[in-house]
Design a protein around this motif. Structure first.
Motif: not given
Length: 409
Positions: A84-100
């Motif tokens: 997770v990280r928070v960008g400008n103007a409180h935009n939330l960025h979530l990354v879900f790493q997947l397998a299979n």
């Protein structure tokens, strides 16, 4: 087996459109895995899929800073890691790493103010990783949510259910390339276009809005915006559609400002290729032996040069191209007008047909947008302001986004 992740906010940020991420629930099943994100208020979001490694990238507009992430999960599940990280103007960025990872199904439901965004990831036990790497090399797969909204909209429950049903299931192979939008700022150079009584020039307004539109498009992973002109120089009407073709554009949008002797005329309008102009272009291209259809004939190696069959097939193909370009241009213009009505009065409530030269291409659906009347005192005052120009450019982008979200180019 369920994993519950409760997220405590470090501080609260609320706005009219803000949504709070309350929790993330990951549920393992035999052949699939669910990621459920629960929000307070409806989220405005966009997500897309990347590969090597497979991951879902989710951007949520105006959400709060969260605690409890990053988080790692057991290796037997599809979801391996959440960053997770928070960008400008409180935009939330979530990354879900997947397998299979196989296919992905996306739905949203809600009870009151609580909205659940659910990703169902189908397990692919027989996936060939080498083949997958070959298929997706240098390609970025995009899945864009219809929930993103940069303006206020009202959708009925029936419309929402219809859109969800039609676009609920996506494969990682569905969307391959970005949609290229050619942005044509009307006039330029020694051709100023319409000029107001206070000296405001059409060529300057259209260039500002065209540049803003390019920024909006390039911030959306679905699009790539290219400029027909990016400075104060003259380009002929014939060259504009040719430049769009050379840039391999999927759509051409030409931006103009209207003017009339009647100073009370006001509002925006949209124009697409008329049947009369299409017929005239068809005749001209048949006489010149259109290069694209000659290339088609050469590749197929089945149409003898100069034969009646050649002439009739060329005419039929060109006619179909013009019909397609007209239809798509009209549908996109309708979507754009639906967005413009939120920020501007409309001079015409529906797209109109015209013989404008910039709309002539049978290979690129084209539309011309008149964003207001520079001869009208109120429109002139609005068109001169940066805030209004930005709202207009955002409306143009949202109309394009809403159309291509439902239609492949």
């Amino acid at each position: 087996m369920k994993h519950w992740l409760f997220l405590m906010p470090l501080f609260f940020f609320f706005s009219v459109h803000a949504s709070t991420l309350l929790e993330i629930n990951i549920t393992n099943r035999q052949n699939s895995e669910n990621i459920t994100l629960s929000f307070f208020n409806k989220p405005a979001y966009v997500f897309f899929v990347l590969h090597n490694p497979d991951r879902i990238v989710l951007n949520v507009r105006d959400s709060i800073i969260l605690n409890g992430l990053p988080r790692k999960f057991s290796s037997d599940g599809i979801v391996q890691f959440i960053r997770v990280r928070v960008g400008n103007a409180h935009n939330l960025h979530l990354v879900f790493q997947l397998a299979n990872c196989g296919k992905i199904k996306v739905v949203m439901n809600h009870t009151g103010c609580r909205y659940n965004l659910i990703f169902t990831i189908i397990r692919n036990k027989q996936i060939d990783l080498n083949h997958l790497a070959h298929l997706h090399k240098f390609k970025k797969k995009l899945i864009v949510s219809s929930a993103i909204s940069t303006l206020k909209h009202t959708y009925t429950a029936d419309q929402t259910r219809k859109n969800t049903k039609r676009h609920a299931t996506f494969s990682v192979n569905d969307i391959q390339n970005k949609i290229i939008v050619a942005i044509d700022a009307g006039h330029g150079g020694q051709d100023p276009g319409a000029v107001s009584k206070h000296g405001l020039k059409e060529k300057n307004i259209t260039l500002i809005i065209a540049r803003q539109l390019q920024v909006w498009l390039n911030s959306d992973p679905m699009f790539h915006g290219v400029m027909i002109r990016n400075g104060d120089h003259f380009i002929s009407v014939a060259e504009r559609s040719l430049i769009a073709y050379k840039k391999k554009a999927n759509i051409l949008i030409s931006i103009h400002v209207d003017s009339a002797h009647n100073c009370r005329a006001y509002g925006a309008s949209a124009w697409v290729l008329s049947n009369r102009r299409a017929s005239r272009e068809l005749v001209n291209r048949l006489r010149k032996k259109d290069g694209q259809l000659n290339a088609f004939r050469t590749k197929k190696n089945s149409l003898p040069e100069g034969s009646d069959t050649d002439r009739y097939v060329r005419q039929a193909l060109l006619d179909l191209q013009f019909i397609y370009a007209q239809r798509v241009g009209y549908e996109i213009a309708t979507k754009v007008l639906c967005q413009l009505r939120h920020v501007s009065a409309l001079h015409k409530s529906k797209p109109a047909y015209a013989s404008f030269g910039v709309l002539r291409s049978p290979y690129i659906p084209s539309l011309l947008i008149e964003i207001g009347f520079i001869s009208n005192t109120r429109d002139e005052r609005l068109l001169a302001t940066y805030f209004y120009q930005k709202k207009i450019s955002k409306s143009l982008y949202q109309g394009l986004h809403n159309y291509f979200l439902l239609h492949s180019p």
